[in-house]
Design a protein around this motif. Sequence first.
Motif, PDB file in Angstrom:
ATOM      1  N   GLY A  38       0.424   4.661 -14.517  1.00 22.97           N
ATOM      2  CA  GLY A  38       0.835   4.677 -13.112  1.00 22.97           C
ATOM      3  C   GLY A  38      -0.362   4.883 -12.195  1.00 22.97           C
ATOM      4  N   PHE A  39      -1.275   5.747 -12.633  1.00 22.36           N
ATOM      5  CA  PHE A  39      -2.462   5.991 -11.810  1.00 22.36           C
ATOM      6  C   PHE A  39      -3.335   4.732 -11.742  1.00 22.36           C
ATOM      7  CE2 PHE A  39      -6.826   7.508 -11.185  1.00 22.36           C
ATOM      8  CZ  PHE A  39      -6.641   8.120  -9.945  1.00 22.36           C
ATOM      9  N   LEU A  40      -3.510   4.075 -12.886  1.00 30.15           N
ATOM     10  CA  LEU A  40      -4.323   2.838 -12.889  1.00 30.15           C
ATOM     11  C   LEU A  40      -3.698   1.761 -12.005  1.00 30.15           C
ATOM     12  CD1 LEU A  40      -5.483   2.366 -16.599  1.00 30.15           C
ATOM     13  CD2 LEU A  40      -6.886   2.891 -14.597  1.00 30.15           C
ATOM     14  N   GLY A  52       0.828  -1.218   0.000  1.00 36.75           N
ATOM     15  CA  GLY A  52       0.000   0.000   0.000  1.00 36.75           C
ATOM     16  C   GLY A  52       0.858   1.262   0.000  1.00 36.75           C
ATOM     17  N   ILE A  53       1.839   1.313   0.912  1.00 34.05           N
ATOM     18  CA  ILE A  53       2.667   2.534   0.993  1.00 34.05           C
ATOM     19  C   ILE A  53       3.530   2.653  -0.270  1.00 34.05           C
ATOM     20  CG2 ILE A  53       4.331   3.822   2.391  1.00 34.05           C
ATOM     21  CD1 ILE A  53       3.526   2.053   4.772  1.00 34.05           C
ATOM     22  N   GLY A  54       4.073   1.517  -0.708  1.00 34.24           N
ATOM     23  CA  GLY A  54       4.920   1.530  -1.912  1.00 34.24           C
ATOM     24  C   GLY A  54       4.144   1.986  -3.134  1.00 34.24           C
ATOM     25  N   ALA A  55       2.895   1.556  -3.252  1.00 35.58           N
ATOM     26  CA  ALA A  55       2.076   1.944  -4.407  1.00 35.58           C
ATOM     27  C   ALA A  55       1.761   3.440  -4.346  1.00 35.58           C
ATOM     28  CB  ALA A  55       0.793   1.129  -4.434  1.00 35.58           C
ATOM     29  N   LEU A  56       1.546   3.950  -3.140  1.00 34.64           N
ATOM     30  CA  LEU A  56       1.283   5.390  -2.992  1.00 34.64           C
ATOM     31  C   LEU A  56       2.509   6.184  -3.450  1.00 34.64           C
ATOM     32  CD1 LEU A  56      -0.680   7.537  -1.868  1.00 34.64           C
ATOM     33  CD2 LEU A  56       0.541   7.353   0.302  1.00 34.64           C
ATOM     34  N   ALA A 112       5.196   8.837 -10.354  1.00 32.11           N
ATOM     35  CA  ALA A 112       4.779   8.806 -11.772  1.00 32.11           C
ATOM     36  C   ALA A 112       4.201  10.167 -12.163  1.00 32.11           C
ATOM     37  CB  ALA A 112       3.751   7.703 -12.005  1.00 32.11           C
ATOM     38  N   LEU A 113       3.383  10.760 -11.285  1.00 32.98           N
ATOM     39  CA  LEU A 113       2.782  12.051 -11.615  1.00 32.98           C
ATOM     40  C   LEU A 113       3.834  13.159 -11.585  1.00 32.98           C
ATOM     41  CD1 LEU A 113      -0.604  11.757  -9.668  1.00 32.98           C
ATOM     42  CD2 LEU A 113      -0.152  11.307 -12.076  1.00 32.98           C
ATOM     43  N   HIS A 114       4.800  13.037 -10.672  1.00 33.67           N
ATOM     44  CA  HIS A 114       5.845  14.062 -10.568  1.00 33.67           C
ATOM     45  C   HIS A 114       6.748  14.041 -11.805  1.00 33.67           C
ATOM     46  CE1 HIS A 114       8.374  16.742  -8.007  1.00 33.67           C
ATOM     47  NE2 HIS A 114       9.278  16.366  -8.889  1.00 33.67           N
ATOM     48  N   ARG A 115       7.232  12.856 -12.108  1.00 33.87           N
ATOM     49  CA  ARG A 115       8.185  12.713 -13.205  1.00 33.87           C
ATOM     50  C   ARG A 115       7.622  13.154 -14.534  1.00 33.87           C
ATOM     51  NH1 ARG A 115      12.771   9.079 -14.939  1.00 33.87           N
ATOM     52  NH2 ARG A 115      12.134   9.490 -17.062  1.00 33.87           N
ATOM     53  N   THR A 116       6.338  12.843 -14.723  1.00 35.18           N
ATOM     54  CA  THR A 116       5.722  13.193 -15.999  1.00 35.18           C
ATOM     55  C   THR A 116       5.238  14.644 -15.998  1.00 35.18           C
ATOM     56  OG1 THR A 116       3.659  12.302 -15.113  1.00 35.18           O
ATOM     57  CG2 THR A 116       4.933  10.850 -16.542  1.00 35.18           C
ATOM     58  N   GLY A 117       5.379  15.316 -14.857  1.00 34.82           N
ATOM     59  CA  GLY A 117       4.984  16.725 -14.795  1.00 34.82           C
ATOM     60  C   GLY A 117       3.473  16.925 -14.723  1.00 34.82           C
ATOM     61  N   VAL A 118       2.713  15.848 -14.536  1.00 29.45           N
ATOM     62  CA  VAL A 118       1.252  15.985 -14.488  1.00 29.45           C
ATOM     63  C   VAL A 118       0.830  16.647 -13.173  1.00 29.45           C
ATOM     64  CG1 VAL A 118      -0.913  14.674 -14.367  1.00 29.45           C
ATOM     65  CG2 VAL A 118       0.836  14.071 -16.042  1.00 29.45           C
ATOM     66  N   PHE A 119       1.448  16.232 -12.070  1.00 24.67           N
ATOM     67  CA  PHE A 119       1.180  16.896 -10.793  1.00 24.67           C
ATOM     68  C   PHE A 119       2.443  16.847  -9.936  1.00 24.67           C
ATOM     69  CE2 PHE A 119      -0.227  17.184  -6.377  1.00 24.67           C
ATOM     70  CZ  PHE A 119      -0.935  18.380  -6.452  1.00 24.67           C
ATOM     71  N   GLY A 163      -5.327  -0.201  -9.058  1.00 19.04           N
ATOM     72  CA  GLY A 163      -5.302  -1.672  -8.997  1.00 19.04           C
ATOM     73  C   GLY A 163      -4.816  -2.164  -7.635  1.00 19.04           C
ATOM     74  N   ALA A 164      -3.754  -1.529  -7.124  1.00 23.39           N
ATOM     75  CA  ALA A 164      -3.235  -1.944  -5.817  1.00 23.39           C
ATOM     76  C   ALA A 164      -4.284  -1.652  -4.737  1.00 23.39           C
ATOM     77  CB  ALA A 164      -1.930  -1.215  -5.505  1.00 23.39           C
ATOM     78  N   ALA A 165      -4.940  -0.484  -4.847  1.00 20.74           N
ATOM     79  CA  ALA A 165      -5.949  -0.121  -3.844  1.00 20.74           C
ATOM     80  C   ALA A 165      -7.111  -1.117  -3.885  1.00 20.74           C
ATOM     81  CB  ALA A 165      -6.441   1.303  -4.085  1.00 20.74           C
ATOM     82  N   MET A 166      -7.532  -1.516  -5.088  1.00 19.12           N
ATOM     83  CA  MET A 166      -8.626  -2.492  -5.206  1.00 19.12           C
ATOM     84  C   MET A 166      -8.247  -3.789  -4.504  1.00 19.12           C
ATOM     85  SD  MET A 166      -9.583  -1.845  -9.211  1.00 19.12           S
ATOM     86  CE  MET A 166     -10.920  -3.003  -9.419  1.00 19.12           C
TER      87      MET A 166
END
Length: 562
Positions: free
Chosen positions: A476-478, A26-30, A36-43, A482-485
């Motif tokens: 990365g978001f999916l 859980g923590i690793g997936a977070l 993933a969002l940082h590296r791609t500049g999305v957030f 998936g991990a959360a599910m």
Amino acid sequence: MVFVDSYPKTSKLVRSEFIVAFVALGIGALFGVVQALHRTGVFRGFVSSADYYTILTGHGVLLALVFTTFFIAGLFAWAVSNSLERELPHRIAWSAFWIMLTGTVLAAVSIIGGLVGAPSILGHDLKADVLFTFYTPLKAHPAFYIGAALIIVGSWIAGLAYFKALWEWRSENPGERIPLQTFMVLTTMLMWYISTIGVAVEVVAFLIPWSLGLIQNVDPLLTRTLFWYFGHPVVYFWLMPAYLVWYTILPKLAGGRLFSDPLARVVFVAFLLLSTPVGFHHQYTDPGIPSGYKFIAMTNTMFLLLPSLLTAFTVVASVEHGARQRGAKGYLSWLRNLPWGKPAFAGCMLAGLMFAAGGFSGMINAGMNINYLIHNTIWVPGHFHLTVGTAFALTAMAISYWLVPQITGKKLQQRTIATLQPYVWFVGMALMSNAMHRAGLAGIPRRTAEPTYDEFAFEGVAGTVGEMRIQIAIGGFLLFVGAAMFLIVMADTLLARRGGTLSVNSNIPEPLSGADHSPRILDNYKLWTAIALLLIVIAYGPPLASMVADGLFAPGSPPIPV
Ligand code: HAS
Ligand code: CU
């Protein structure tokens, strides 16, 4: 009889190992989605780019080292107990658990210390941003290395419990063949003992004294070599448990039987022999290692493809046999007669399918000359998210849907979420890993918060850089979803009340070609271990000797300032 009722003590141990594994997941997936969002500049609002490396270290350590090791300890405990029909020696197994947990807490605290600006302890800043490949010259707090050492020592002790169970079983069943699941566990552990010597020496002889300030210099080449001596075989420590599941459980889930027990044994012995003398394929670009030895490592790596290719054949043949038992006809239409709506089956199959792609990118990595094209690019994370991040992780999640009910006696909850979960993982990983591979071919680097996609004109070989970036972010978001599910299903199942009869059991059907068809020599651990050690001496002896001759702490080349 349900496993938990036959072996309540082992079940409790397996549950505890799994719970630690799931928390780490859980923590690793977070951390994964943040980066993933940082590296791609999305957030970029979660962390600063400087903290990115701490997040990356946490992601790698928690998922690749903690989630894997604890899950494997649980799976192996179940497999040995199930196939030898006895409780695992519980004192040894529990002490292993507590040592590994202490190590995990030490490592996790030192990583998180770096995020929260913790005070210095033992005269050193409490931080660890050294990545999961924690070799020099990057330096972490001593607690991180001590934690890593404890995790490894704990895993060694866990192995003792499996061997002790075998010896007890042996004295009651003289002359009988070692049951396949136990054979697989013990072969994996022998490989693990041989290969972890490298990292143990690295950590205990060099990294801990260095981080405590007891020695001033370390030789980066020597410590990197010791790390990669372990760093390749560790990937088979993750893969072989997935193979245990694919060989012994997946055929049953497909409604069939394993095609060949002897072939499965050959595959595991091949891993024992060849997993270690290949580590230099992670160091093709390191100076100071003679090319001839890199070539030996490459040749061994190519031979090491064989057990996986044999596995592809045996496992697919066994699943096909299962489909035909269910009345399937035709060359390919048998694929339709499989239980794709069952999450344990679908997850293992999708994991296998993705591993075929990950294996092919591994073949490219392994070529000494082609490696220069992709080394240190984001192609490599593309490769290992298909292998450890899917072949292992998706198999682990999938088989939990089947195993957790048996070690708790509780029915699987949230079935709809469970049924969808492997497909969410598959789609997320398909997007992320294909874009990572292509981005790597365009030269985009790995391990950086600032890939400078915009300022530096990388050009996609196929597709545009912008499109790859979006795919990585969505993928990365999916994967996080998936991990959360998965964790929702597990939490709900673990917390549910016991009631009703389970539709699953731990009986493993006899293979079509059984153990009596496989030559006894395959169970001769002494022989295979001796050959494995000999191959290591040939592959590593002379280059290691020359590195050591340079001086252990005073490297031949001037020390790199840190
Ligand atoms: Fe690797 C780098 C070479 C396998 C993990 N690898 C990494 C790193 C990780 C990793 C974590 O030679 C990065 C380390 C770092 O941070 O720097 N790897 C290989 C090769 C294989 C391979 C030749 N890797 C793995 C596995 C991993 C893993 C397994 C984790 C579990 N790898 C490399 C190299 C590098 C590397 C270089 C260094 C790159 C660099 O420059 O830094 C082989 O073992 C792969 C063989 C696999 C196959 C596929 C067989 C297919 C099967 C599928 C069966 C299908 C089923 C389902 C069951 C040949 C078994 C069918 C479904 C139907 C629907 C029909
Ligand atoms: Cu490798």
